[in-house]
Design an enzyme around this catalytic site. Structure first.
Site, short mmCIF file in Angstrom:
data_model
loop_
_atom_site.label_atom_id
_atom_site.label_comp_id
_atom_site.label_asym_id
_atom_site.label_seq_id
_atom_site.Cartn_x
_atom_site.Cartn_y
_atom_site.Cartn_z
N TYR A 157 0.85 -1.20 0.00
CA TYR A 157 0.00 0.00 0.00
C TYR A 157 0.89 1.25 0.00
CZ TYR A 157 -4.42 2.48 0.82
OH TYR A 157 -5.52 3.29 0.69
N LYS A 164 -2.95 8.52 3.11
CA LYS A 164 -4.15 8.34 3.94
C LYS A 164 -3.93 8.88 5.36
CE LYS A 164 -7.03 6.32 1.05
NZ LYS A 164 -8.07 7.14 0.38
O1 0WD Z 1 -10.65 -1.47 -1.04
C1 0WD Z 1 -11.01 -0.39 -1.45
N1 0WD Z 1 -11.49 -0.24 -2.65
C2 0WD Z 1 -10.91 0.80 -0.53
C3 0WD Z 1 -10.98 2.08 -1.03
C4 0WD Z 1 -10.69 0.54 0.91
C5 0WD Z 1 -10.63 1.75 1.72
C6 0WD Z 1 -10.69 2.99 1.16
N2 0WD Z 1 -10.86 3.15 -0.19
C7 0WD Z 1 -10.91 4.51 -0.72
C8 0WD Z 1 -9.96 4.84 -1.85
O2 0WD Z 1 -8.64 5.04 -1.39
C9 0WD Z 1 -10.60 6.10 -2.38
O3 0WD Z 1 -10.24 7.19 -1.55
O4 0WD Z 1 -12.18 4.78 -1.25
C10 0WD Z 1 -12.09 5.81 -2.21
C11 0WD Z 1 -12.80 5.36 -3.47
O5 0WD Z 1 -12.09 4.31 -4.06
P1 0WD Z 1 -12.72 3.10 -4.90
O6 0WD Z 1 -14.18 3.21 -4.94
O7 0WD Z 1 -12.07 1.87 -4.41
O8 0WD Z 1 -12.07 3.32 -6.35
P2 0WD Z 1 -12.56 3.83 -7.79
O9 0WD Z 1 -13.90 3.29 -8.14
O10 0WD Z 1 -11.42 3.50 -8.73
O11 0WD Z 1 -12.66 5.40 -7.60
C12 0WD Z 1 -11.58 6.26 -7.28
C13 0WD Z 1 -11.60 7.39 -8.26
C14 0WD Z 1 -10.86 7.28 -9.57
O12 0WD Z 1 -11.02 6.23 -10.28
P3 0WD Z 1 -9.79 5.66 -11.25
O13 0WD Z 1 -9.99 4.20 -11.05
O14 0WD Z 1 -10.11 6.19 -12.56
O15 0WD Z 1 -8.43 6.12 -10.69
O16 0WD Z 1 -10.92 8.53 -7.86
C15 0WD Z 1 -10.98 9.43 -8.96
C16 0WD Z 1 -11.27 8.61 -10.17
O17 0WD Z 1 -12.59 8.75 -10.55
N3 0WD Z 1 -9.77 10.15 -9.23
C17 0WD Z 1 -9.78 11.48 -9.43
N4 0WD Z 1 -10.80 12.37 -9.38
C18 0WD Z 1 -10.50 13.65 -9.65
N5 0WD Z 1 -9.27 14.08 -9.94
C19 0WD Z 1 -8.47 11.84 -9.72
C20 0WD Z 1 -8.22 13.21 -9.99
N6 0WD Z 1 -7.01 13.67 -10.29
N7 0WD Z 1 -7.69 10.71 -9.70
C21 0WD Z 1 -8.50 9.70 -9.39
#
Ligand code: 0WD
Length: 257
Positions: A157, A164
């Site tokens: 990570y 974080k």
């Molecule tokens: O296991 C997990 N999935 C966990 C996620 C466990 C605990 C926490 N999280 C957190 C993540 O760290 C994040 O903060 O939850 C949050 C949402 O994550 P997610 O739902 O797992 O991931 P995803 O569906 O990929 O959404 C995150 C999005 C990006 O998606 P991609 O996959 O394209 O990187 O964050 C956005 C983007 O839509 N993102 C941005 N938005 C605006 N500006 C940018 C940016 N520069 N970069 C990424």
């Protein structure tokens, strides 16, 4: 109980597709009558976010790369015109270069460190500052997403864990700043969920298996469970809570071994 948030408005940052935790948060908030705006990151995600948003009546979709301050400002300019005011922000945005999410942490590059922190931690402060004029006098609530890798070592990570930790500290400082204005700021520390971002973390399947064996509830969690906790944190039911990290992780964080 299905109109807890009627007449209220919120914005969700971080929907990439239907598996996104942000999308589950949106569904929970909309189920209680909240009117929502969504941001999408670049043209690549525009179609999928717009398609999902059609499920939500009166919603808005706006482009926003959080590394571009002018786009963040434009989002809130449009929201002021369309919504008038804002009651909730869900920040579910994170990014680190794939090569930084494997191997030794000490190999993290300066550039990779800065990118991870800018997108995953600083963006919350930037968004909150820009949103503030729309949130004054409305008892608003701000929710962000974190992971236990910000407080304990989760191999691979790496730099995202450091980001974080900064995000969680930001929650405490923002809660202190905004409390006198009646605005609450909290984080949800979610257990691992298979999403687009998660697929970038090396060894993610092993982490899911480990949690299913070790967590008190002996299972992994769902994005819907995170969404419902987000609803709790946005709703008046959590009106006495700010500056906190709430764990939605099947109890895993209490384990010593
Ligand atoms: O296991 C997990 N999935 C966990 C996620 C466990 C605990 C926490 N999280 C957190 C993540 O760290 C994040 O903060 O939850 C949050 C949402 O994550 P997610 O739902 O797992 O991931 P995803 O569906 O990929 O959404 C995150 C999005 C990006 O998606 P991609 O996959 O394209 O990187 O964050 C956005 C983007 O839509 N993102 C941005 N938005 C605006 N500006 C940018 C940016 N520069 N970069 C990424």
């Amino acid at each position: 109980m299905n109109n807890l948030l009627a007449g209220k408005t919120g914005i969700i940052f971080g929907v990439a597709n239907k598996r996104s935790i942000a999308w589950s948060c949106a569904q929970s908030l909309a189920s209680q009558g909240m009117r929502l705006a969504f941001t999408y990151m670049g043209e690549r995600l525009e179609r999928s976010v717009r398609e999902l948003a059609t499920e939500m009546p009166n919603s808005l979709c706006l482009p926003c790369d959080v590394t571009k301050p002018e786009q963040v400002e434009e989002v809130f300019r449009v929201l002021k015109a369309e919504f008038g005011g804002l009651d909730a922000i869900v920040h579910a945005v994170a990014f680190a270069k794939r090569e930084e999410l494997q191997g030794d942490f000490f190999h993290t590059s300066r550039e990779g460190y800065i990118i991870a922190h800018e997108i995953s931690a600083y963006s919350l402060t930037q968004i909150v500052r820009t949103a503030l004029p729309l949130m004054e006098g409305r008892d608003g609530s701000i929710v962000t997403l974190t992971y236990i890798g910000g407080e304990r070592v989760v191999p691979n990570y790496n730099v995202m864990g450091i980001a974080k930790a900064a995000l969680e500290a930001s929650v405490r400082y923002l809660a202190h700043d905004l409390g006198p204005r009646g605005i609450r700021v909290n984080a949800i520390s979610a257990g691992p969920i298979r999403t687009l971002s998660a697929s970038g973390v090396s060894g993610f399947t092993d982490i899911l298996d480990h949690i299913a064996q070790k967590a008190p509830l002996r299972r992994n969690i769902t994005a819907e469970e995170v969404g419902d906790t987000c609803l709790f944190l946005v709703s008046p039911h959590s009106r006495g809570i700010t500056g906190s990290v709430l764990y939605v992780d099947a109890g895993y964080h209490v384990m010593g071994v």
